[in-house]
Design a protein around this motif. Structure first.
Motif, short mmCIF file in Angstrom:
data_model
loop_
_atom_site.label_atom_id
_atom_site.label_comp_id
_atom_site.label_asym_id
_atom_site.label_seq_id
_atom_site.Cartn_x
_atom_site.Cartn_y
_atom_site.Cartn_z
N TYR A 13 3.36 47.21 -0.38
CA TYR A 13 3.39 46.30 0.76
C TYR A 13 1.98 46.05 1.26
O TYR A 13 1.19 46.99 1.42
N LYS A 69 -0.30 44.33 4.38
CA LYS A 69 -0.16 44.00 5.79
C LYS A 69 -0.51 42.54 6.05
O LYS A 69 -1.50 42.02 5.52
N GLN A 100 4.59 38.94 8.51
CA GLN A 100 4.16 40.31 8.80
C GLN A 100 3.64 41.05 7.57
O GLN A 100 2.78 41.91 7.67
N SER A 101 4.19 40.73 6.38
CA SER A 101 3.80 41.51 5.20
C SER A 101 4.04 40.72 3.92
O SER A 101 4.78 39.72 3.90
#
Length: 588
Positions: A16, A18, A46-47
């Motif tokens: 993931y 950021k 968000q990601s």
């Protein structure tokens, strides 16, 4: 400007990043200090979610992910055939030179040899207008296959400059193309194509021509069309891989793409060694001259296993665009589905039946739908046929991968462990298998073999179905109580099973049988049935008919009659007539 992001979470092969790093969906990225290959599979404000095609051990939060600006793509140029790749088209022979038996993490090697000089014959002239997919040069890639260098399917224009025939690398300029907007572009032998995007075609044809394999139960009973789809489901040891090997070696496909997807490492090694030793019966050259192997064993990262099918499909479509008939052997789609299941679990998606993701059916459909007989953009005709092995756990055909595969394939060759354990190969169960291509191919059989071909095939299937019904009675009360006409059906069905459906891969004549001989064998078996039934109707008991061992002699015809001498079947007809006359005379 290069786009980068920062890792904040890792879950196995899932990484993931950021925030919104500016990546695109399915963009190829490099992950961490080791530059591991990955692909963007999820985007939000968000990601960003990335699946990594290599082992992620040692990666930690804070490391950088760098975008490539392009989707995961296959490199398409001369040098693909005779090669062995991993799931993302990295050549294993080149990796072995530096990395040894195991693929090192972050290894960066070119998919194809950029130094090799290829004999190139240019087929276009200066001033010529080229449409998408036009053939611009021919390169003898192997002794068996001429590689036709094509214009990428998204380009067209006029040739402003062209090189002479000679030796060139895959990166050398072959011609300069003036595009419709007036700009010029240099064209080389190399194309890149996103593996998840089907290559464009002009037209899809309905199935009308069989993929001839030389295997009687396939060609006669359950034929597959060129451009068709077939599944070979079966439990452990039933012969999925060996059936695919026979098709790869003997079918009339021009090119074979073998995808070993999630199989055991030692089994894949055996496949690679065997394929390198096999001789192509058509040319006498090594079979590898028209074969590409994609090896992604069960101990390799699961994300690359998921990509391997798409890599193989893209290579197949590329050769189809040249006008070749390509057959894909995918062994096995169950391991591919297991990779989907593992990745889906890591992504915390809602599981469906047996833990597989809810989109299993749509992914299988998208894979098999890329098969077909096509008219290409350059006017040639080619096909991609897909033969996928399925490995249901415990041989249970009701599990999700087998059931969903049945929805999208039109040819189902179900393997039976009882047949395999009794040494009946190919172990394809004739009562559960089917082919929906039979009616489509009937005109071809009528025109190219004999107008009675499909009728004879249907009569054999009817006799086998009758045998199955009678065997239920035999299991309960024995065969002695059956009337003689039903005993005859059991005897003829045995001739069909052993003499026709069973095939010996180690026998020079029986390993691959031409359609003309397959038809003559059916004709002989049905002629024996007709004459025997006439004797039974005269009141002759079945025990008298079995005295001459005529049934055993007809079973042996598959070995006794060479493929090159179909005229010997006339001797068998005379032998059956003599048998009929002898029985009548003895019992007059």
């Amino acid at each position: 400007m290069t786009k980068t992001g920062t890792i904040y979470g890792i879950n196995g092969p899932i990484v993931y990043v950021k925030g919104d790093a500016g990546f695109e969906m399915h963009e190829m990225v490099t992950v961490g200090k080791d530059s591991l290959v990955g692909e963007v599979i999820g985007l939000s404000a968000q990601s960003t979610t990335i699946q990594v095609y290599e082992e992620t051990t040692g990666i930690k939060p804070g490391e950088t992910v760098t975008g490539s600006g392009a989707p995961v793509s296959a490199v398409l140029a001369p040098g693909i055939l005779s090669n062995i790749f991993d799931g993302i088209e990295r050549p294993l022979k080149e990796i072995a030179k530096t990395g040894g038996a195991y693929i090192p993490r972050g290894v960066n090697v070119d998919s194809l040899d950029r130094e090799k000089l290829w004999d190139t014959h240019i087929t276009v002239k200066k001033g010529e207008q080229l449409l998408p997919g036009a053939i611009i040069a021919e390169v003898p890639e192997t002794p068996a296959i001429v590689h036709k260098v094509m214009l990428p399917p998204d380009l067209e224009g006029y040739v402003t400059d062209v090189v002479a025939d000679g030796k060139y690398t895959i990166d050398d300029r072959l011609l300069t193309l003036q595009l419709p907007d007036g700009t010029e572009r240099d064209i080389t032998m190399t194309q890149r194509w996103p593996i998840r995007v089907p290559r464009p075609t002009a037209k899809r044809f309905p199935p009308a021509m069989p993929l001839i394999t030389g295997q009687r139960i396939l060609d006669t009973m359950f034929p597959l069309a060129k451009g068709g789809t077939a599944a070979i489901p079966g439990g452990f040891g039933t012969g999925k891989t060996m059936t695919q090997h026979q098709i790869a070696k003997w079918s009339d496909a021009d090119i074979i793409i073998y995808i070993g997807c999630g199989e055991r490492g030692n089994e894949m090694t055996q496949v690679l060694e065997e394929f390198s030793e096999l001789i192509d019966p058509k040319s006498g050259n090594p079979l590898l001259d028209r074969t590409t192997l994609i090896a992604n064993t069960s101990n390799m990262p699961v994300a690359a296993r998921e990509a391997s099918l798409y890599s193989g499909l893209t290579l197949a479509e590329y050769y189809r665009d040249m006008g070749y008939h390509v057959a894909i052997m995918a062994d096995s789609t169950s391991r591919w589905a297991e990779a989907l299941r593992e990745l889906s679990g890591r992504l915390e998606e809602m599981p469906a039946e047996e833990g597989f993701p809810a989109y299993l059916a749509s992914r299988l459909s998208a894979f098999y739908e890329r098969a077909g007989m096509m008219q290409n953009l350059n006017g040639t005709e080619g096909s991609v046929s897909i033969i996928g092995a399925v490995s249901p756990q415990g041989g249970d055909f009701s599990e999700p991968v087998t059931m969903n595969t049945k929805r999208f394939v039109r040819c189902f060759w179900g393997l039976d462990k009882n047949l395999a354990y009794s040494r009946h190969f190919p172990a394809i169960q004739w009562l559960t298998s089917y082919s929906e291509y039979l009616t489509d191919l009937a005109p071809w059989y009528t025109e190219n073999v004999d107008r009675k071909f499909v009728d004879y095939r249907n009569r054999l299937v009817f006799l086998l179905t009758q045998e199955s019904s009678l065997m239920e009675i035999v299991k309960l009360i024995g065969s002695d109580v059956l009337p003689d006409d039903q005993k005859l059906i059991l005897e003829i069905a045995k001739v069909i099973r052993v003499g026709f459906l069973q095939q010996n891969a180690f026998h020079a004549d029986d390993t691959c049988v031409p359609l003309s001989k397959q038809f003559k064998m059916m004709e002989t078996i049905l002629y024996l049935y007709k004459k025997s039934r006439a004797l039974i109707s005269m009141g002759m008991p079945m025990s008298v008919l079995k005295e001459d061992k005529i049934f055993d002699k007809v079973i042996a015809m598959k070995y006794d009659i060479p493929n090159s001498k179909p005229e010997l079947f006339d001797e068998y007809k005379k032998m059956i007539d003599q048998f009929y006359d002898d029985v009548v005379e003895r019992n007059a």
